[in-house]
Design a protein around this motif. Structure first.
Motif, short mmCIF file in Angstrom:
data_model
loop_
_atom_site.label_atom_id
_atom_site.label_comp_id
_atom_site.label_asym_id
_atom_site.label_seq_id
_atom_site.Cartn_x
_atom_site.Cartn_y
_atom_site.Cartn_z
N ARG A 174 61.60 29.00 44.47
CA ARG A 174 62.12 29.92 45.50
C ARG A 174 63.04 29.32 46.54
O ARG A 174 63.82 29.82 47.00
CB ARG A 174 60.76 30.46 46.40
N ASP A 175 62.79 28.13 46.91
CA ASP A 175 63.68 27.36 47.99
C ASP A 175 64.89 27.12 47.09
O ASP A 175 66.15 27.09 47.83
CB ASP A 175 63.10 26.14 48.02
N ALA A 176 64.95 26.96 45.80
CA ALA A 176 66.17 26.86 45.16
C ALA A 176 67.30 27.98 45.34
O ALA A 176 68.43 28.06 45.22
CB ALA A 176 65.96 26.38 43.68
N SER A 188 59.28 25.66 45.18
CA SER A 188 60.43 24.89 44.90
C SER A 188 61.37 25.65 44.33
O SER A 188 62.91 25.73 44.58
CB SER A 188 60.22 23.64 44.16
N GLU A 197 74.52 28.29 50.10
CA GLU A 197 75.52 27.59 49.41
C GLU A 197 76.91 28.42 48.97
O GLU A 197 77.95 27.97 49.02
CB GLU A 197 75.09 26.70 48.22
N CYS A 208 64.34 23.16 41.77
CA CYS A 208 64.41 22.96 43.13
C CYS A 208 65.82 22.81 43.65
O CYS A 208 66.60 22.92 43.27
CB CYS A 208 63.56 21.64 43.45
N ARG A 209 65.47 22.71 45.22
CA ARG A 209 66.79 22.77 45.89
C ARG A 209 67.88 21.80 45.48
O ARG A 209 69.15 22.39 45.31
CB ARG A 209 66.61 22.47 47.43
N LYS A 210 67.31 20.51 45.20
CA LYS A 210 68.66 19.64 44.92
C LYS A 210 69.13 19.79 43.50
O LYS A 210 70.32 19.25 43.12
CB LYS A 210 68.07 18.24 44.94
N ASP A 211 68.68 20.66 42.72
CA ASP A 211 69.19 21.18 41.27
C ASP A 211 70.41 21.98 41.60
O ASP A 211 71.13 22.28 40.54
CB ASP A 211 68.32 21.75 40.36
N VAL A 212 70.67 22.51 42.76
CA VAL A 212 71.68 23.81 42.96
C VAL A 212 72.86 22.73 43.25
O VAL A 212 73.15 22.41 44.47
CB VAL A 212 71.27 24.48 44.02
N ASP A 215 67.07 30.29 47.67
CA ASP A 215 67.66 30.17 49.18
C ASP A 215 68.72 29.41 49.09
O ASP A 215 69.71 29.74 49.73
CB ASP A 215 66.24 29.90 50.15
N ALA A 216 68.55 28.01 48.56
CA ALA A 216 69.70 27.25 48.73
C ALA A 216 71.10 27.71 48.22
O ALA A 216 72.18 27.49 48.48
CB ALA A 216 69.42 25.78 48.24
#
Ligand code: ATP
Length: 325
Positions: free
Chosen positions: A144-146, A142, A153, A115-119, A148-149
């Motif tokens: 897919r969101d990662a 999630s 970033e 997920c995003r916060k793993d990036v 995108d993040a």
């Protein structure tokens, strides 16, 4: 900073050493595999500093993934251990001596809960290349969101590399097409096969291999999409590859090797290309190393184990059944 940062799911890879239906295999070899980490290992062998991000389960397979990638010199400091889900599995059966069937046991896996916060923004900072694939967005919302993040970033100076890697087992073409197209429109370097190109371009003959645009025409059409990549690599298996870079067309050398396991050739090709790109080599040199790495990969069963170090690239002449075209 790292030369290349990549993220995705790496699984335990169970493969049948014998040819035939899997239920008669009697034993399975245990290794690891995942498109992005295959590229990471390939790049590391070619001398680059690479970090891999992903989730693994708090289980023996997760420890195998972690230890294997670390042992190959890939930075795994950004790997997340997820106590709530198992490490995914990939099972490879050899029904004939030249064909491989892959089955996934990855729904709900730790890797698919990326997920995003793993990036980790700190890992991405100053990276020369961010490499992602079209597999990760297929795993879950999630994941897919990662992706995108990570794309959001990435520094403005970071080249974005995408391998479309459409996987039929994970999502139907209609779901994949718009997501893969957005990746194409966001990247600087694109790796695709002909059927993936047709999928993204919305060609009704997608995947059919029927008459249609030539590989070069497909690559040009991808490059011409709004925001399309300046470097498009269209892979054609044993038939080689074509590239369209800044509007100019190139053809990769073709090698004639005995292919025992086609899986992983595309990842090897990407690693070879990116390694030369980062070394400042011209397009023909990038394609030469990419094609050599791809050819190496198919001569070894295992998704990445056969990937060459720089000093081994010349050995390919020994593998070539006859001269490269
Ligand atoms: P995969 O998803 O199975 O890893 P892919 O479909 O993404 O592979 P391929 O086109 O099969 O990618 O292979 C990538 C490159 O590797 C080819 O463009 C070619 O340069 C090289 N290659 C692949 N298969 C062979 C082969 N049988 N003989 C020689 N070179 C090969």
């Amino acid at each position: 900073p790292f030369d290349v940062v990549t993220l995705g799911e790496t699984m335990a890879l169970l493969s049948a050493p014998r040819i035939g239906p899997l239920r008669h295999a009697r034993s399975l070899d245990v290794a690891v595999g995942g498109a992005e980490s295959n590229v990471a290992v390939g790049l590391t062998r070619l001398g680059l500093r690479v970090a891999w991000l992903g989730r693994i389960g708090d289980d023996e397979f997760g420890r195998l993934v972690h230890g294997t990638l670390a042992g190959e010199g890939v930075d795994v400091s950004g790997a997340v251990v997820d106590p709530g889900a198992p490490t995914g599995l990939m099972v490879k059966a050899r029904r004939t001596n030249t064909s491989t069937e892959v089955t996934y046991y990855r729904a709900g896996s730790a890797g698919s809960r990326l997920c995003r916060k793993d990036v980790d923004a700190a890992l991405l900072r100053g990276a020369r290349v961010l490499h992602v694939t079209g597999i990760t967005p297929a795993l879950s919302a999630s994941a897919r969101d990662a992706v995108d993040a990570a794309l959001a970033e990435a520094d403005t100076g970071t080249l974005v590399s995408v391998d479309l890697n459409y996987r039929q087992a994970l999502w139907p073409p209609a779901d994949a097409a718009p997501v893969l197209r957005r990746l194409v429109e966001r990247c600087d370097v694109l790796f695709a096969t002909e059927s993936e190109a047709r999928l993204v371009l919305g060609d009704p003959r997608a995947g059919s291999g029927a008459d249609g645009p030539s590989p070069v025409e497909l690559a040009v059409q991808l490059a011409d999409l709004p925001g399309g990549p300046r470097q498009v690599l269209l892979k054609r298996g044993a038939r080689g590859a074509v590239a369209v870079v800044d509007g100019a067309v190139y053809e990769a050398p073709r090698h004639h090797v005995e292919a025992v396991d086609p899986v992983g050739a595309g990842d090897a090709f990407a690693a070879g290309y990116l390694a030369e790109l980062l070394a400042g080599s011209d397009v023909p040199a990038r394609l030469a190393t990419a094609a050599a790495a791809g050819a190496f990969a198919v001569t070894v069963s295992g998704d990445w184990e056969g990937l060459p170090r720089r000093d081994e690239l010349a050995l390919l002449q020994l593998l070539d059944a006859d001269d490269a075209v």
